[in-house]
Structure formats: C-alpha cells, structure tokens
Design a protein around this motif. Structure first.
Motif, PDB file in Angstrom:
ATOM      1  N   HIS A   1     -11.761 -24.266 -15.385  1.00 60.51           N
ATOM      2  CA  HIS A   1     -12.227 -24.542 -13.918  1.00 60.51           C
ATOM      3  C   HIS A   1     -12.990 -23.362 -13.649  1.00 60.51           C
ATOM      4  O   HIS A   1     -12.493 -22.103 -13.414  1.00 60.51           O
ATOM      5  N   GLN A   2     -14.195 -23.503 -12.964  1.00 60.31           N
ATOM      6  CA  GLN A   2     -15.124 -22.388 -12.420  1.00 60.31           C
ATOM      7  C   GLN A   2     -15.057 -22.439 -11.175  1.00 60.31           C
ATOM      8  O   GLN A   2     -15.539 -23.491 -10.341  1.00 60.31           O
ATOM      9  N   MET A   3     -14.625 -21.345 -10.357  1.00 56.74           N
ATOM     10  CA  MET A   3     -14.311 -21.575  -9.009  1.00 56.74           C
ATOM     11  C   MET A   3     -15.196 -19.928  -8.510  1.00 56.74           C
ATOM     12  O   MET A   3     -15.383 -19.211  -9.265  1.00 56.74           O
ATOM     13  N   LYS A   4     -15.086 -19.744  -7.189  1.00 57.06           N
ATOM     14  CA  LYS A   4     -15.568 -18.757  -6.568  1.00 57.06           C
ATOM     15  C   LYS A   4     -14.473 -17.933  -5.640  1.00 57.06           C
ATOM     16  O   LYS A   4     -14.092 -18.744  -4.614  1.00 57.06           O
ATOM     17  N   LEU A   5     -14.225 -16.732  -5.865  1.00 59.02           N
ATOM     18  CA  LEU A   5     -13.318 -16.164  -4.965  1.00 59.02           C
ATOM     19  C   LEU A   5     -13.910 -15.358  -4.125  1.00 59.02           C
ATOM     20  O   LEU A   5     -14.711 -14.466  -4.153  1.00 59.02           O
ATOM     21  N   ILE A   6     -13.829 -15.626  -2.652  1.00 57.77           N
ATOM     22  CA  ILE A   6     -14.316 -15.079  -1.577  1.00 57.77           C
ATOM     23  C   ILE A   6     -13.507 -14.040  -0.805  1.00 57.77           C
ATOM     24  O   ILE A   6     -12.413 -14.542  -0.747  1.00 57.77           O
ATOM     25  N   ALA A   7     -13.833 -12.815  -0.783  1.00 60.65           N
ATOM     26  CA  ALA A   7     -13.059 -11.941   0.057  1.00 60.65           C
ATOM     27  C   ALA A   7     -13.939 -11.540   1.398  1.00 60.65           C
ATOM     28  O   ALA A   7     -14.870 -11.047   1.459  1.00 60.65           O
TER      29      ALA A   7
END
Length: 870
Positions: A213-219
């Motif tokens: 699962h390729q996701m984007k973690l945003i802060a």
C-alpha cells in the motif's frame, strides 16, 4: 610684597600632595551597565524600526548636549542611528532558525553591545533583540520514505506505532503539527498519540490482492497560512498462511510405461500451487490411504518434489493398471487431490537399470552437502546394469557443478566446482543412461542435492573508514551516523550485531541492531575536536566472524568562547616624547574557538586618546606626540571582537603612565622680563631681602628642582648683593655706601636638576640703589658681562660665609632629593602591588567577565596660573 609667602611650601605638605595625586590617578568612577530589550519579527524587510535606545535610557538630556550611539561589534542584521538612537533592520534578514539552533531553549535573543558618548554620559548598553517567530518553515520528515510491514491477518482496529514524527524549525503554534494520510483507500488511518504517530488498520488486508500500500503522510503546522510537508508511507503486507494448495488440473494424469522400465526411472510429477509465500507455501505430497500397498511398493512418491518413480520390480501378479491418488498437504488446509493412472505395458526388450550407492549423507532422500566441501568430493557410486549384459553410458543433464567419473567399471558422482550456498541452495541432478551411440535415453535417475550454509562470510562494511561531523554543544543522544554491514550468509550466520571497539570513548553508543551511532553527552570542541575509534560488526555464527571499520568524528566549532585579554587591566610606562607609531606594548588576546570564530579585532573605544591599535602585529602604538606636561596618565578602553555570527566581545582597561624627561627649561615668572627694575633704598639694612626671583619647571622629579646662580654682574663697584641658590632670594650682604649708588645689573642663571645635562634659563636682575624711592625705569641691559670669581660655591654660600655656614643649605638640598626619591620609590611599589593584585584577581575572575567601563573616561584637572605680583 613678600613673594616668599606665595612660593614656599613645607616638605611634609609636598609629600602629602604627591601621594594624593598618585591615588587620584588610580581612581575611576564607574556605573553599572544598562540593559534594554526590544522585539522584532523575523524576516522583516530592511529599514524596519525595532526601537529607540534614547527613549529608554536618556529621555531627557540637559544642557543642550547631543548624544551619539555606536555598536561595539559589527553585525549584519541591525543598524544603529548614531544620532537618534533608533535601531533598524538591514537587508540581511533576521532568520530565527539560523541565529538560534533547533535545540535552543527559550526565546531567541540577538545580543549586542552599544556605547553612548560623549564621555560625561558614557555608558555601555546591552541591547537584547527578541526575534519573534513567523511561520516561514514547512514541516519536514527526516526520512522521505517510511516503510512498515504488517501481517495480512492483523485484525481491523490494530494500532501500530511509528517513530517518524515530522519536525518544524518554527516555534509555538507555528510548530504544532497535525497529520493526514492520503491514498489509503480506507485501509489505514493515522493518529497522533502523545509524542508518537500510530497507523490504524481500518479494513482487512489481503496480500494476495495487494501486497504493498503506497500512501502519502502529510504533516501540517498551525501557522496562518499553514505549511505542510510530506513523506511516502509504504506498508508491506506480509504473508499469512491463509491459502490452500491447488492442483493446476483436476483431470487425471495418464502415464504408460513398459513393465521392464529401469528401476528408479521417473514416471510422472504432480504439482500443486499455494498463493502464499515462503514456508506458508511449502507443500508435502503423500498418497491417499486408498492407494494399495502393491502400488506404493511399485511407485515411490517424493514428498517435496511430487516426482513418482518406478521401482522396477514387477511380479507376475502385478496388475497392469495402477491408480495413484496424491494429496497436496499444507496445514491447516485440507489436502488437495490429484490422480495419476499408470499403465504397465509388456515389452520384451528390457531396459538398463541405474543403480545408486550413496556415499554422502541423506536427509529425507535428499543428499546434504556443506558449501565448504572441497572439489572432487564423492557423493555417490553409480552403476548401469543391463539385463543383456550390455553396458550403457551415464551422463548428467544440464550445467551443474557435478561430474561423473569412471571408477572400476562404475561411475563416481563428484563435485566439480566449489559450492556456494549464497548462490545456489539446491541442485536437481538428472542422470541418464544412454545407448552406445548416445542417441537414445535408456533410463533416467534423479538426485536432489541440498547445500547447507556454513559461516564462511564475515560481515562487510561498505567503507573501511567512515567520517561524520557534529557541532559542539550538541543535544543529548544526538544521532551521528548509521553504520551498515552486510553478511552473505543466512540465518544466524548472516545476522549482524554492532558494537563499539575498546578504543571508543564512553560518551558514544551504538544500537546493536541498527548500527546507529549516537553521542550521549555534550561535546566541547575546545577540549577535543576529533574522535577516532573503531566499530565492530560480528555475525552470530559459530565461530563468529567479525570485521572492523574506523569512525572519525569531527567536532565543528561554534562561537561559544569570547575573546580573552591576558588581563582585564593593563599598566604600561612610556617616556614623554615617545616616537610616533612607536610600539607601546603588545596586547595579547586569545580566543579558544577556531576559524572565523577565532579571528579577533581589537579597537579602542575612547577615540580621543593619542594611541591606535595595530591588529596586524597585535601592538598598541602611539599616534601623536606624548607630552607629560599635558597629560601624565592615559586611560584607554579596548574591546576585542571575534568574527563569529553573532560576534562575542570582551573589554579591557589600559592605563599608560607617561614618564618625565627633562625637556622643559626653567621658566622665570618673576621678574617678568630683563627690563624689570627695582629701586633699593640706601637705608636698606644688611641681610635684608631686596628682591626675589621665582621660576618654575614643568618637568617632574629632579628635572623640576631649580637652583639659582649669579653668573655675571655689572655694578658701580663690587656688588653688595648675593642670591640664595635654592630660593632665588637676593639679599644685601653689607651696608650700602655712596659708591654703591647707581644701577646694579645681575645676570642670573636658573638651572634644573636634570641628568645627564641640566637645562638653564637666564634673567637680568636690575637693582637701582639711591636715596629716594623714585620709580626705576630701564630701557637697556648690558650687552656683555664678565664671569664672577671665585667659584660657584661662593655664589651659593656667600663670599664671607664659612664652610659651617654652607652646611645647612647642603643638608636641605640633600634632604629634598632624598624625599623626592622616597616619594617615587613608594609610588612605584604601590603601583606594582596594585598591578600584581589586579592580575591575580583577573586570573581568578571568570573568563567571560569584562573590565568594568566607567561612566567618565577622562579626569579634568584645573591648575591656576601664578599670580603676576610685579
């Protein structure tokens, strides 16, 4: 008028005044340093007003005085208007994150030092500029790619913590972060719990459907407007044993073989597939309990490969058809079923038989070899048995590291190359029996050879030496570098554990599993700037193998040390008339930092002094004429500023005493000139003082001790006048007679006590002896004179005085000289003791303490002129 009342002073009073002046020269008025604080937002444009020093410290300035302001050190960020005292930003923007490191605690304050002039308002001001944070830094992750492994059978709602918080160089609400997960397709969510992030499973996972699962973690920070940073979050779904074996075909496999086929010849091979991975996909093949014992004896099933081989033993009662039901087993699944139907056909031509006698050890019908066995290791002995006693030949199919070598009519199966577990873990060796022409295969046998790993590979670092750097004053447990070693072996033989060598300092630590090197204490470059030690990587084999790499840690300098004078108070002595640009003294300044942080410039604060600083040679030079009679003490305030950013500074006081040289001849104040004339009544009694000469000398000490002597005279007869060599008083020696009437010209020499050669002045003393006190007017003086005889001692003591009468004057002169010498000796001892005590105090004083700058730098002395009494 009695001039002696204005000129005479007892020696006790002279001694008291001299000591008082010496003490006054060492007294300096001082005032505590003031401090002001302003605030400004970072990243402001140039010329933005920060604040005004004058409004804080000098709201009212009397007497129409104008104050001027000046920074002690150079800086790129703030300018100071010298007239108004306003502070402004410059084109070099204040960046809070550069000026204050991320580990800085508390407010970010730029500290500067300023002074206020002129001297009577002189004050040193500590200017603190609080740099307020703006949201000019986006959050960021230390790693752009974050990897996580989760088993596919992990329950929904499970929380997995990840140590990957984002960082933000800003402060306050600008650094308060929230997190969001994109492209998760509802499988995952993110949550911030305390000081750690957690990934929460929201939907069941299935590796067989989607293994990554390729996701984007945003802060996102809390600024306005907000800024954000991203990192890739990749979740690797690990396999669980949730799939069962399946045969590729449900149709029975039909095979026909001659009943005289060679023993161990291959009949068929069944194959089942399992969608799982690794050990979860391991399949064990076995016969169904319904397979008859006769069929089991005639046909052998290999449990791992699914290969069915023919035993070659056919009895007359052996049925021609055999139904072999094969199970594919993988717990906890029910077995999958495949059916193989074998027909035995009658053939009058019997085939050769391959007979195998194993030499190497067996494990579940597999030959097991260690990878380090030598070449030509014997594995098995093979023979071809032909029913008609006709020998065939044996060969190996394919390219494998094994050979067949004839041996007494048989064949030895040998290793032909070194085996390497890291390259190939298993070999399937097919041995075929061919006819004499090698055109047809008469029989085929299969041997599986497994290679077992041995610990023959030591861990290997990618580099033989590794370098890393860290700034001093670091935080605790700061990571330095991650060391990585690889081991080509498997299992525990390839498991690497890291440790520090015996030469590693105790403040360093390494994670035994990850190889991350950290420092647990604060480093100080001034104590040690380089650390060199070893790191060991060892595997878990028996015996263990290890390798070593060298780690070099460089400690980078920060500007955390102020320049230091060798003392905060210098004392020097120079003679007056010191040559211009002559070197007065060496001003030693040190800075424990390095590079630009240690480049120190020394300058003089009170610019009115006649001295300059030569930074090229580190010396204090004289910049103009030095005259002790103008100023006998010079007090200089010096500041040393380093080249750091921000710069640090230290101040010191330099006191220069000007020593006298005999450069001033005596100056006659009384009488005013050579044409002064004094009437002398004829009735004047012998021994009376008829006139007085008063002279001064601007020098000091013996250079200012004055003596008087008559070196020439012109008179109507023998002169009845004599002069006191010490006081300059002219007295009448004898009773005035008629032959004394008229003008008496006395040529007086006034000498100082300078060595090696005194300086002199001359004056004509004109005395008019007559009966009346009529005004005495003189227009000319004699053009020449004759030298008075006898010797000078007669002029000193009088022509008729005896040696005993001269003794009091000689004693007084000697006493005066001894007293003056005593004064200077005591003064010298006092100044030496003061300098010694001051140096000892400076040695014990903390290194950061400056010399205290007084409010007034110059002491004004007011001296009245001698009254012109004539």
């Amino acid at each position: 008028m009695d001039y002696r009342k204005h000129c005479k002073m007892d020696w006790a009073r002279i001694l008291q005044n001299c000591i008082g002046m010496l003490l006054l020269a060492h007294m300096v008025s001082s005032e505590s340093v003031s401090e002001v604080t302003f605030s400004v937002k970072e990243e402001e444009d140039a010329s933005v007003s920060i604040g005004n020093i004058q409004q804080h410290l000098f709201p009212l300035v009397s007497n129409g005085d104008t104050l001027t302001y000046k920074f002690l050190e150079n800086n790129l960020y703030v300018t100071l208007d010298e007239i108004t005292g306003f502070l402004y930003t410059t084109k070099h923007k204040l960046d809070r994150e550069i000026l204050c490191p991320p580990d800085h605690l508390g407010d970010c304050v730029l500290q500067l030092n300023a002074i206020v002039m002129p001297d009577k308002y002189f004050k040193m001001i500590k200017v603190n500029i609080d740099i307020e944070d703006i949201n000019d830094n986006a959050p960021y992750f230390l790693e752009n790619n974050i990897s996580l492994s989760i088993s596919e059978n992990t329950p929904v709602g499970t929380t997995i913590g990840i140590d990957h918080l984002a960082l933000d160089k800003d402060t306050g609400t600008n650094s308060m972060l929230t997190y969001l997960l994109e492209n998760s397709d509802g499988f995952f969510s993110i949550a911030l719990e305390g000081e750690s992030l957690s990934v929460i499973i929201e939907k069941p996972l299935d590796r067989e459907s989607l293994d990554v699962h390729q996701m984007k973690l945003i802060a996102t920070d809390g600024g306005h407007p907000s800024l954000s940073g991203t990192a890739a979050l990749n979740v690797q779904v690990e396999d669980a044993n949730d799939n069962c074996p399946v045969f590729t075909s449900t149709e029975p496999i039909l095979v026909t073989i001659p009943e005289n086929a060679a023993a161990d010849s291959i009949v068929a091979q069944v194959h089942a597939a399992d969608a799982d991975l690794g050990s979860n996909a391991d399949i064990i093949y076995s016969y169904s309990p319904r397979v008859s014992a006769a069929s089991r004896e005639l046909f052998s099933l290999h449990p791992s490969s699914g290969i069915i081989t023919f035993s070659g033993v056919v009895e007359t009662e052996t049925p021609p058809e055999h139904k072999l039901s094969v199970f594919a087993n993988s717990a906890p699944c029910p077995p999958a079923l495949a059916v193989v139907i074998v027909y035995l056909s009658q053939d009058t031509n019997q085939q050769p038989v391959i007979d195998i006698s194993y030499i190497a050890s067996l494990d579940n019908d597999d030959v097991v070899l260690k990878e380090n066995v030598p070449v030509n290791t014997a594995i098995a002995l093979l023979d071809v048995i032909d029913p008609h006693n006709i020998k065939g030949s044996l060969n190996i199919e394919g390219d494998v590291p094994f050979i067949l070598k004839p041996h007494h009519g048989k064949y030895l199966l040998l290793t032909s190359k070194p085996l390497d577990f890291e390259l190939d873990k298993q070999y399937n060796v097919f041995i075929v029996a061919q006819d004499a022409n090698q055109k047809s295969v008469l029989n085929k046998r299969f041997i599986r050879i497994r290679v077992n790993d041995v610990n023959d590979n030591a861990p290997r670092f990618s580099q033989r030496s590794v370098e890393a750097s860290i700034e001093e004053n670091n935080g605790l447990d700061t990571p330095l570098i991650r060391l990585t070693a690889t081991d080509a072996d498997s299992d525990q033989n390839g498991q690497v554990v890291y440790s520090l060598g015996p030469d590693a300092p105790p403040m360093f630590a390494i994670n035994t599993s990850t190889g991350e090197l950290t420092v647990s204490s604060v480093l100080d470059r001034e104590q040690q700037d380089l650390y060199n030690f070893t790191v060991v990587a060892a595997d878990q084999g028996t015996p263990s193998l290890e390798t070593v790499t060298t780690v070099l840690i460089r400690v980078l300098d920060q500007n955390d040390n102020r320049p230091l004078f060798i003392t905060n108070e210098f004392t020097f002595f120079i003679p007056e008339n010191f040559p211009r640009l002559g070197e007065v003294a060496i001003i030693n300044v040190t800075d424990a930092d390095t590079g630009p942080n240690s480049k120190v410039m020394v300058s003089i604060l009170n610019s009115t002094v006649p001295f300059v600083m030569d930074n090229a040679r580190g010396t204090l030079r004289c910049s103009s004429d030095i005259d002790r009679e103008t100023a006998d003490i010079h007090e200089i305030w010096m500041v040393a500023i380093d080249g750091g950013n921000p710069a640090l500074s230290t101040t010191a006081k330099v006191t220069i005493f000007v020593l006298d040289i005999n450069d001033n001849p005596p100056k006659v104040l009384l009488p005013k000139n050579n044409f002064s004339c004094l009437p002398i009544p004829a009735s004047t009694a012998p021994g009376a003082t008829v006139a007085e000469i008063y002279a001064i000398d601007m020098d000091a000490g013996m250079n200012s001790v004055i003596s008087y002597k008559i070196i020439g005279k012109e008179a109507p007869g023998l002169s009845p006048f004599k002069i006191d060599s010490l006081t300059g008083n002219i007295t009448l020696q004898e009773k005035l007679l008629t032959n004394h009437y008229g003008m008496h010209h006395l040529f007086i020499q006034v000498s100082d006590g300078g060595l090696p050669k005194p300086l002199q002045s001359t004056i004509w003393i004109n005395l008019f002896v007559n009966e009346t006190l009529s005004p005495c007017v003189l227009n000319t003086v004699p053009e020449g004179f004759f030298q008075e005889q006898p010797l000078e001692m007669q002029n000193l003591c009088g022509r008729e005085s005896s040696e005993i009468q001269c003794l009091p004057l000689t004693f007084i002169v000697g006493l005066a000289m001894m007293t003056a010498s005593l004064i200077f000796f005591v003064a010298g001892i006092c100044m030496f003791r003061k300098a010694t005590v001051s140096n000892l105090r400076n040695m014990n004083r903390p290194a950061h303490e400056d010399a205290e700058i007084p409010l007034k730098l110059n002491q004004n002395y007011d001296t009245r002129d001698w009254v012109d009494v004539q």
